[in-house]
Scaffold this motif. Structure first.
Motif, short mmCIF file in Angstrom:
data_model
loop_
_atom_site.label_atom_id
_atom_site.label_comp_id
_atom_site.label_asym_id
_atom_site.label_seq_id
_atom_site.Cartn_x
_atom_site.Cartn_y
_atom_site.Cartn_z
N LYS A 12 0.83 -1.20 0.00
CA LYS A 12 0.00 0.00 0.00
C LYS A 12 0.87 1.26 0.00
O LYS A 12 1.91 1.30 0.64
N PRO A 14 1.32 5.60 0.51
CA PRO A 14 1.79 6.37 -0.65
C PRO A 14 3.31 6.36 -0.88
O PRO A 14 3.76 6.90 -1.87
N THR A 19 6.46 4.77 4.02
CA THR A 19 5.29 4.04 4.52
C THR A 19 5.59 2.55 4.63
O THR A 19 5.48 1.95 5.71
N LEU A 55 2.26 9.38 5.77
CA LEU A 55 1.57 8.45 6.68
C LEU A 55 2.53 7.51 7.39
O LEU A 55 2.18 6.38 7.71
N GLY A 227 -3.34 5.67 -0.81
CA GLY A 227 -3.02 4.53 0.05
C GLY A 227 -3.50 3.21 -0.49
O GLY A 227 -3.65 2.24 0.25
#
Length: 401
Positions: A12, A14, A19, A55, A227
């Motif tokens: 997943k 971004p 991440t 994130l 995401g």
């Protein structure tokens, strides 16, 4: 060089480095510290500078929160000497005893390194050759293609793995073309893939072709920014380039999945060569190592699909990377949106131009792909850190919401 599986990671967005890497580091630490009921995570350098937009904290907390409380500290001005993407994790047991910190480095494309587990994080070296020049010479000496070199050295499951990679890439395009609305984050950026796709079909010939490639690249990049599940190629931030070129060519020329995954194997060799000899991390060498390398990979894959010789394929890759030299990584608000999404679309078109140009030649040229990789590495080291995924310079500084 390592397996090309390290270049193509399904996960997943971004960001592969900000991440996927920190998530993996958190999973490894938790698995080796089952006694921990509380965690302290320190993010350094680029991980801290743009972690909110990528994130990073959300991924870490999602992994560690089921095991106990999580405290995250941000130190964007403090860089570790080994790599600008660094994070240290401390664990505390029920008695409050602190574990020895484990420091992880997210080196790009979702790959991580850690001194505590130096041999367990990545696959072993399986390719004895580690430059495009030597690979090209092998092809010419044996009368074979780059993908056949992959077939000789990878495990037998590589083709099943690449088939799953291709299915994931296509699914990301198709989801992205159907989804409309606003991307997450403060920029309020509208998705464009669907409208580009519709408009492209109203044109003919070259404009239609370029519009479709743009739409496919935007579709994947917008899925990544939201995401969604994508494939690093070689990173999340550059994940739209290769799928868009191959998806367009498959539809335009009625190319089979078998030939597509062979082209993915060739592209994987190109990306792995860069990763081995330089870097694919935007925090280390700028966007030339992400979008630039993706363009080179896509150009090589397309060149193979169109019947290019080993020399012509190498030339296509060389042009794809050479003309991205010096590209900075300056994401606005630390998001993988501006300028990242448009860059994927432009690089996809440039990849097609690169292989087309190479097919008009006999493959001979003055500057080799390996020389460009060396130049990219040096250029990346010379670029100031504020232009390497810290959002402290360039567009990130000059664009005001």
């Amino acid at each position: 060089m390592k397996s090309i599986k390290e270049i193509y990671r399904i996960g997943k967005g971004p960001s592969s480095s900000h991440t996927m890497g920190p998530r993996k580091a958190s999973e490894i630490f938790a698995a080796h510290h089952k006694e921990a009921v509380r965690f302290r995570v320190i993010l350094f350098g680029s991980l801290a500078a743009t972690g909110k937009g990528h994130l990073t904290d959300a991924g870490i907390e999602e992994v560690l929160r089921p095991h106990g409380d999580v405290q995250i500290e941000w130190l964007p001005k403090q860089f570790m000497p080994r790599h600008p993407n660094a994070m240290s994790i401390y664990g505390y047991d029920a008695e409050g005893r602190e574990s020895e910190p484990w420091t992880f480095y997210s080196i790009g494309g979702g790959a991580i390194e850690c001194d505590h587990l130096p041999t367990n994080l990545e696959s072993k070296d399986i390719y004895p050759l580690n430059s495009m020049t030597s690979l090209m010479e092998w092809c010419n000496s044996n009368g074979r293609s780059y993908w056949e070199y992959v077939n000789e050295h990878e495990e037998s499951d590589i083709w099943d793995y690449l088939q799953e990679v291709w299915r994931t890439m296509k699914a990301a395009i198709e989801r992205g073309l159907e989804t409309e609305g606003i991307l997450p984050g403060p920029l309020n950026l509208s998705r464009k893939a669907s409208s580009y796709h519709i408009r492209a079909k109203s044109y003919k010939d070259a404009t239609r072709a370029k519009g479709l490639v743009f739409a496919y690249a935007l579709a994947v990049s917008e899925e990544n920014a939201s995401g969604g599940t994508i494939v690093t190629a070689p990173t999340c931030g550059s994940c739209g380039v290769i799928p868009s070129v191959l998806y367009y060519m498959q539809k335009e020329y009625d190319i089979s999945d078998r030939r597509i995954i062979r082209a993915l194997a060739t592209a994987g060799l190109v990306g792995t060569t860069v990763k081995h000899n330089a870097s694919i991390s935007g925090a280390e060498v700028g966007c030339q190592g992400e979008v630039g390398v993706a363009c080179a990979m896509a150009a090589a894959a397309a060149g193979q699909l169109m019947g290019g010789s080993p020399a012509q394929i190498e030339y296509a890759a060389e042009m794809g990377l050479e003309h991205h030299l010096g590209m900075t990584c300056d994401p606005v608000c630390g998001l993988v949106q501006i300028p990242c999404i448009e860059r994927n679309a432009y690089a996809a078109a440039r990849a097609i131009d690169s292989y087309t140009y190479s097919l008009f030649t006999d493959g001979r040229h003055r500057v080799s792909f390996d020389q460009v990789v060396s130049a990219m590495k040096q250029t990346g080291h010379d670029i100031p850190s504020l232009y390497k995924e810290t959002s402290e310079g360039g567009l990130a500084k000059n664009y005001i919401i």
